[in-house]
Design an enzyme around this catalytic site. Structure first.
Site, mmCIF file in Angstrom:
data_model
loop_
_atom_site.group_PDB
_atom_site.id
_atom_site.type_symbol
_atom_site.label_atom_id
_atom_site.label_comp_id
_atom_site.label_asym_id
_atom_site.label_seq_id
_atom_site.Cartn_x
_atom_site.Cartn_y
_atom_site.Cartn_z
ATOM 1 N N CYS B 134 0.833 -1.211 0.000
ATOM 2 C CA CYS B 134 0.000 0.000 0.000
ATOM 3 C C CYS B 134 0.867 1.259 0.000
ATOM 4 O O CYS B 134 0.725 2.131 -0.838
ATOM 5 C CB CYS B 134 -0.894 0.037 1.236
ATOM 6 S SG CYS B 134 -2.402 -0.886 1.060
ATOM 7 N N HIS B 135 1.739 1.374 0.995
ATOM 8 C CA HIS B 135 2.514 2.602 1.135
ATOM 9 C C HIS B 135 3.990 2.330 1.333
ATOM 10 O O HIS B 135 4.746 3.211 1.723
ATOM 11 C CB HIS B 135 1.963 3.463 2.270
ATOM 12 C CG HIS B 135 0.509 3.762 2.107
ATOM 13 N ND1 HIS B 135 -0.462 2.940 2.597
ATOM 14 C CD2 HIS B 135 -0.126 4.748 1.452
ATOM 15 C CE1 HIS B 135 -1.641 3.416 2.270
ATOM 16 N NE2 HIS B 135 -1.476 4.505 1.573
ATOM 17 N N GLY B 136 4.414 1.066 1.122
ATOM 18 C CA GLY B 136 5.835 0.762 1.079
ATOM 19 C C GLY B 136 6.556 0.642 2.414
ATOM 20 O O GLY B 136 7.739 0.951 2.494
#
Lengths: 457, 170
Positions: B134-136
């Protein structure tokens, strides 16, 4: 100016009612005889109103068949699309109607920004409109979750987790919104009630929006009092017919999409039942919420002391434009340049090295992202006090016009970044969009107030 | 009834209005309490929820995910290399400092709630750790955050071993 005495209706029943409850008089004054300047509006107000009515009415009929339960919601929506008589029609008008309502609202707001419709004395018209936008975002988000597909269900998880960034009440708020640890029946019930009830609050706000506009049109704004213009025409038939032409064109586009490409804007992932253990590869909202989602993703860094200090330096560089104090170009450039370097240092530091930059946070990345999301609405609400340029019409201000193009590009960049995977080029694109979005409101507009000349007016 | 005495009466009425208004505000606020309170999750049926995992079915280097209170919990049978790697990172600078010993009961079994502490996505196992697409955010062999926006390590649920082959979560 048309006189405001009670009307004498010919029909005796209408007259009898109107003498006791002047609904007919009020309608005639405000939607028929209302004197309007001939130059204003292309009918986007009418288009927004009609689209709002289409989604509310179709939604009432969908609500009859919907079941807010984790085991039945997905089936219920499929049943509406397949088995309910005319269900496919009502569903496609509702789902695509939301898309086109947002499209119309964005154009309506963009025109409001361009033509300075938020300036004194119409600040409240604008502010109520921004509140409507915020409520519409929550309504469409809850509606996206109701079919209980993969995309919607996981969007609910991600967005409610963002709520926990709010200090003190965040975790309680998340549980209150979800009704449990995960997304389930309690969540669907809550979202259903919100999705059903809040549109009526929107209707009330739309009423206040129009009321405030009517009052303000009678006041002097800049050089002009609308009701003293010698070239006024009655609202009907002049604006109703002109608006209807635009409305017809818009509805043709709407029905083409609704009938021939009904799933154009629907994520395929939302046609797969929600599974709390398997996350889909792609979690994204519908296109009209992508810029907001992109902002949530773009701010993936925390506020460490370097970034905090750089924000203070930025504020110091811009201070003269807010206080109307003396402006010294060298000092402002020095402060802004120092702030930029410090920001880059703080950002690259925490991205490239876990320590010490990635550890020392004043505000965590999660809270910073949520704050940026809230900030998107905050700067819109403050717009009347950020753009104080005396020339109302932005088309008479070339620099402002160029800035509007830049602002639109920033929204597109944020949207594209929200739609794409959270990997290197797309996150960076979103970060540029986020920077331009906030610079436009907080830096460019105040600078233009000072330096852009009066223009044609 | 004397009109000339109206000033003291005005003050008295102002005070009564203020008092009545304040009481109304307190009462109205108090009435909100049960309304907002009713939104809390209904807990009665899942408070004692627990799940049991058969450890014999998980070979070293593999893991199994079970559902506990609606969330995925990953039980990972770590290899000696993974344990060594997790312990080596104890001394590194971590965002949410915890030693591997604090996060495990038996070093070969790592039990974590595989829900990213950022926005609730499910990180996938990558190499010896986890990565959230999703956001690493990335997590190490002990489930500790090493990079990305996640503010905290993957949560360790309450669990206990029953004999050598059973694990009870909850």
């Amino acid at each position: 100016m048309i006189d405001m005495e009670p009307d004498r209706f010919k029909n005796p029943l209408v007259r009898w009612i109107d003498e006791r409850l002047p609904a007919f008089s009020i309608f005639r004054r405000h939607y028929i005889d209302h004197p309007t300047p001939r130059y204003f509006n292309k009918g986007w107000n009418l288009i927004v109103s009609v689209m709002l009515m289409i989604v509310i009415v179709s939604g009432l009929f969908l609500a009859v068949h919907y079941v807010p339960h984790e085991d039945h919601a997905f089936e219920a929506v499929e049943r509406i699309r397949r088995d309910v008589r005319w269900g496919w029609l009502i569903h496609t008008l509702h789902a695509n109607g939301a898309s086109f309502l947002f499209l119309a609202m964005y154009v309506h707001m963009g025109r409001g920004m361009l033509y300075g419709a938020f300036k004194t004395p119409r600040e409240l018209v604008w502010i109520v409109g921004v509140l409507v936008l915020f409520l519409m975002v929550t309504i469409s988000f809850t509606g996206y979750v109701l079919p209980f597909g993969q995309t919607g269900g996981w969007a609910a998880i991600v967005i409610t987790n963002a709520l926990t960034a709010i200090p003190f009440v965040g975790e309680g708020l998340r549980l209150a919104v979800l009704g449990g640890d995960g997304v389930g029946t309690a969540t669907l019930m809550r979202f259903y009630v919100w999705h059903f009830a809040v549109p009526f609050l929107v209707l009330l706000l739309v009423f206040l929006h129009i009321w405030s506009l009517r009052v303000c049109l009678g006041k002097k704004d800049g050089s002009r009092n609308h009701y003293e213009d010698p070239r006024l025409v009655p609202f009907h038939p002049y604006h109703t017919i002109k608006g209807s032409l635009w409305l017809c064109g818009f509805l043709i586009a709407f029905t083409i999409v609704a009938f021939f490409f009904p799933d154009l804007t629907v994520s395929p992932g939302n046609r797969v039942p929600f599974d709390p253990l398997h996350m889909p590869d792609r979690i994204a909202p519908e296109w009209y919420l992508l810029p907001f989602y992109g902002m949530l993703r773009a701010v993936n860094f925390g506020i460490n002391p370097y970034i905090a200090l750089s924000l203070v330096l930025f504020a110091a560089a811009l201070r003269p434009f807010y206080t109307r104090g003396a402006f010294r170009a060298g000092r402002a450039a020095g402060l802004a340049g120092g702030a930029t370097l410090l920001f880059a240092f703080g950002y690259l530091g925490q991205t490239l090295f876990a320590a010490p930059f990635g550890v020392l946070f004043l505000v965590s990345a999660k809270s910073a992202g949520a704050a940026a999301f809230a900030g998107m609405f905050a700067v819109l609400l403050l717009l009347p006090w950020l753009d104080r340029h005396p020339v109302r019409n932005g088309r008479a201000r070339p620099w402002f016009g160029a800035g509007m193009v830049l602002f639109a590009a920033a929204l597109v960049a944020l949207g594209v970044s929200g739609a794409m995977p959270a990997t290197a080029p797309w996150v960076a694109l979103g970060q540029v969009g986020a920077a331009v979005y906030f610079l436009w409101f907080l830096a460019i507009l105040p600078v233009l107030n000072r330096f852009e000349r009066g223009g044609r007016e | 009834m004397a009109l000339k005495d109206d000033k003291p009466d005005d003050e008295r009425r102002d005070f009564l209005m203020l008092l009545a208004g304040a009481m109304g505000l307190v009462g109205g606020t108090a009435a909100m309490w049960p309304l907002f309170g009713s939104l809390a999750p209904v807990r009665s049926y899942d408070e004692s929820a627990f799940v049991t995992v058969d450890l014999a079915a998980i070979p070293a280097g593999r893991s199994r995910t079970v559902v506990w209170k609606g969330r995925p919990v990953t039980v990972r049978h770590r290899t000696p290399e993974e344990i060594a790697q997790a312990r080596a990172e104890d001394t590194g600078a971590l965002r949410d400092p915890q030693t591997d010993r604090e996060r495990t009961v038996r070093p070969e079994w790592l039990v974590v709630v595989s829900v990213c502490t950022h926005l609730g996505c499910i990180p996938t196992e990558r190499g010896e750790g986890w990565f959230c697409s999703c956001h690493g955010s990335a997590f190490d062999a002990s489930g500790r955050v090493v990079s990305g926006p996640a503010p905290a390590n993957l949560a360790v649920p309450p669990y206990e071993f029953i004999g050598d082959t059973l694990l009870r979560i909850g």
